[in-house]
Enzyme design. Structure first.
Site, PDB file in Angstrom:
ATOM      1  N   HIS A 191       0.839  -1.206   0.000  1.00  0.00           N
ATOM      2  CA  HIS A 191       0.000   0.000   0.000  1.00  0.00           C
ATOM      3  C   HIS A 191       0.877   1.260   0.000  1.00  0.00           C
ATOM      4  CE1 HIS A 191      -4.360  -0.461   0.062  1.00  0.00           C
ATOM      5  NE2 HIS A 191      -4.459   0.801   0.479  1.00  0.00           N
ATOM      6  N   ASP A 195      -3.518   6.807  -2.269  1.00  0.00           N
ATOM      7  CA  ASP A 195      -4.745   6.407  -2.958  1.00  0.00           C
ATOM      8  C   ASP A 195      -4.341   5.613  -4.195  1.00  0.00           C
ATOM      9  OD1 ASP A 195      -7.407   6.157  -3.577  1.00  0.00           O
ATOM     10  OD2 ASP A 195      -7.621   8.166  -4.423  1.00  0.00           O
ATOM     11  N   GLY A 196      -5.289   4.866  -4.748  1.00  0.00           N
ATOM     12  CA  GLY A 196      -5.055   4.175  -6.002  1.00  0.00           C
ATOM     13  C   GLY A 196      -4.272   2.879  -5.890  1.00  0.00           C
ATOM     14  N   ASN A 197      -4.102   2.347  -4.688  1.00  0.00           N
ATOM     15  CA  ASN A 197      -3.292   1.142  -4.518  1.00  0.00           C
ATOM     16  C   ASN A 197      -3.936  -0.093  -5.147  1.00  0.00           C
ATOM     17  OD1 ASN A 197      -0.951   1.965  -2.555  1.00  0.00           O
ATOM     18  ND2 ASN A 197      -2.786   2.938  -1.733  1.00  0.00           N
ATOM     19  N   GLY A 198      -5.256  -0.216  -5.022  1.00  0.00           N
ATOM     20  CA  GLY A 198      -5.931  -1.360  -5.625  1.00  0.00           C
ATOM     21  C   GLY A 198      -5.841  -1.337  -7.137  1.00  0.00           C
ATOM     22  N   ARG A 199      -6.096  -0.164  -7.725  1.00  0.00           N
ATOM     23  CA  ARG A 199      -5.991  -0.056  -9.184  1.00  0.00           C
ATOM     24  C   ARG A 199      -4.584  -0.358  -9.657  1.00  0.00           C
ATOM     25  NH1 ARG A 199      -8.464   5.804  -9.577  1.00  0.00           N
ATOM     26  NH2 ARG A 199      -8.226   5.627  -7.317  1.00  0.00           N
ATOM     27  N   MET A 200      -3.575   0.133  -8.926  1.00  0.00           N
ATOM     28  CA  MET A 200      -2.195  -0.117  -9.311  1.00  0.00           C
ATOM     29  C   MET A 200      -1.849  -1.598  -9.199  1.00  0.00           C
ATOM     30  SD  MET A 200      -0.063   1.956 -10.651  1.00  0.00           S
ATOM     31  CE  MET A 200       1.358   0.942 -10.260  1.00  0.00           C
ATOM     32  N   ALA A 201      -2.334  -2.267  -8.162  1.00  0.00           N
ATOM     33  CA  ALA A 201      -2.044  -3.692  -7.999  1.00  0.00           C
ATOM     34  C   ALA A 201      -2.653  -4.500  -9.137  1.00  0.00           C
ATOM     35  CB  ALA A 201      -2.570  -4.182  -6.647  1.00  0.00           C
TER      36      ALA A 201
END
Length: 381
Positions: A191, A195-201
């Site tokens: 993480h 912000d945006g960690n899920g999209r990046m993963a």
């Protein structure tokens, strides 16, 4: 320390072997020159854009996602935050899909930060591209206690270095679907950004596929599947939660997470195969209808586009086929006069939908091919 590749059992080996067979069959089909493949590719990319953003609460329909994938403006009025999220993700995903052909490439923290900046550049207040400076947790909903707490901010740089080193030179014997799933889990667990960690993963998951799959990654990404229904998204979060255990604990066994991802890849591969089968059959039927109407073969592409739920847009048809505005209007008017399409909406929202025998053909082909349910690859161990 990061999550390690878990032990792969016989059931996993079977699913991986089936994925390889899917990959080989799809590669053969995609290699054949078929005019509808371009539209199918764009639809798959749009599905990934829409699916990954839907998980984060930025919801657009397929017509909007396809327009963004085609480099056009969304036909539907959306708030600035949603437009920025969707177009930013589209830019990052477009870059990722191109990496399959890069002669010079390396996994590096700067690459991931650059992708993060592409995604979130519409909101500079979120510090796109910069690691977080403080603690972070995920609550799932406002006023709820945390369901996950990330590692201390001081650890982020070293963890990101370790992740990129592993992607670059570690776990090379592991199947690519396994490496992609573990990259996804590790990045979202670190993480590193505000912000945006899920999209990046999810984007990194696709990037790993892009670098190692000969088959175009848009045919293998699970981003669409993850966000295609609330049920799939709920299972995604449950699998993440089970793997993470509420905080950064990379010593935990990630086998359940790996199985979830392999199952998702298998189900998405089945869906892609269905789309290929449907597209090929519909194109044949529509080609006969266009010929019977006395129209040129070129109009089949326009008619095919109208059979999809979001319909066809004149601007997209012009660009896809390299036409003038007058040529496109003539083709569409010819299809309308033959009773094969109808107009819907006005101005920016105007689109063309299949009608009459074309619509009936689409329904018949679609119903016949989806008559059997998808097969759960782990249904029989």
């Amino acid at each position: 320390m990061l999550f390690r590749v878990p032990a792969i059992d016989q059931a996993d080996e079977r699913v991986l072997a089936e994925l390889e067979r899917f990959r080989g069959e799809l590669r053969h089909q995609v290699a054949e020159p078929r005019r509808w493949l371009g539209q199918l590719r764009r639809s798959l990319i749009a599905g990934a854009i829409r699916g990954s953003n839907t998980i984060e609460g930025y919801t657009v329909d397929m017509a909007d996602a396809e327009a963004v994938a085609a480099g056009e403006e969304m036909p539907t009025a959306r708030d600035a935050q949603t437009r920025a999220a969707v177009t930013g993700y589209a830019d990052a995903l477009t870059y990722v899909l191109q990496t399959a052909r890069f002669e010079v490439f390396a996994f590096h923290p700067m690459l991931l930060s650059a992708l993060h900046f592409m995604m979130l550049r519409g909101g500079l207040g979120s510090s796109p591209g910069r690691y977080r400076a403080g603690p972070i947790w995920v609550s799932g909903a406002p006023d709820n206690p945390p369901v996950y707490t990330g590692p201390d901010a001081e650890r982020v740089p070293e963890l990101m270095d370790e992740l990129c080193q592993r992607l670059q030179s570690g776990d090379r014997d592991a199947p690519v679907f396994v490496r992609a799933a573990m990259a996804h889990l590790n990045l979202v667990s670190i993480h590193p950004w505000r912000d945006g960690n899920g999209r990046m993963a999810r984007c990194l998951h696709t990037l790993v596929l892009a670098r190692q799959l000969i088959l175009a990654p848009e045919f293998s990404s699970i981003e669409e599947w993850l966000g295609s229904s609330p049920h799939n998204t709920a299972m995604y979060y449950a699998a993440l939660g089970d793997a993470q255990g509420g905080s950064f604990q990379p010593e935990r066994d990630a086998h359940g997470w790996l199985r979830f991802c392999l199952r998702a890849h298998h189900l998405q591969a089945q869906l892609v195969q269905r789309r290929l089968d449907i597209a090929a059959e519909i194109w044949k039927v529509l080609a006969d209808q266009v010929a019977a109407a006395g129209l040129g073969e070129r109009a089949v592409a326009a008619l095919y586009a109208t059979t999809r739920p979001e319909g066809a847009r004149r601007a997209t048809y012009i660009r896809d086929e390299g036409l003038t505005r007058d040529q496109a209007i003539r083709d569409l008017q010819g299809l309308k006069a033959a009773g094969l399409i109808e107009e819907a909406g006005h101005g920016r929202t105007q689109r063309y939908l299949a009608a009459g025998p074309a619509a009936q053909a689409e329904r018949s082909v679609h119903a016949a091919i989806i008559a059997q349910p998808l097969r759960d690859p782990y249904g029989v161990d």
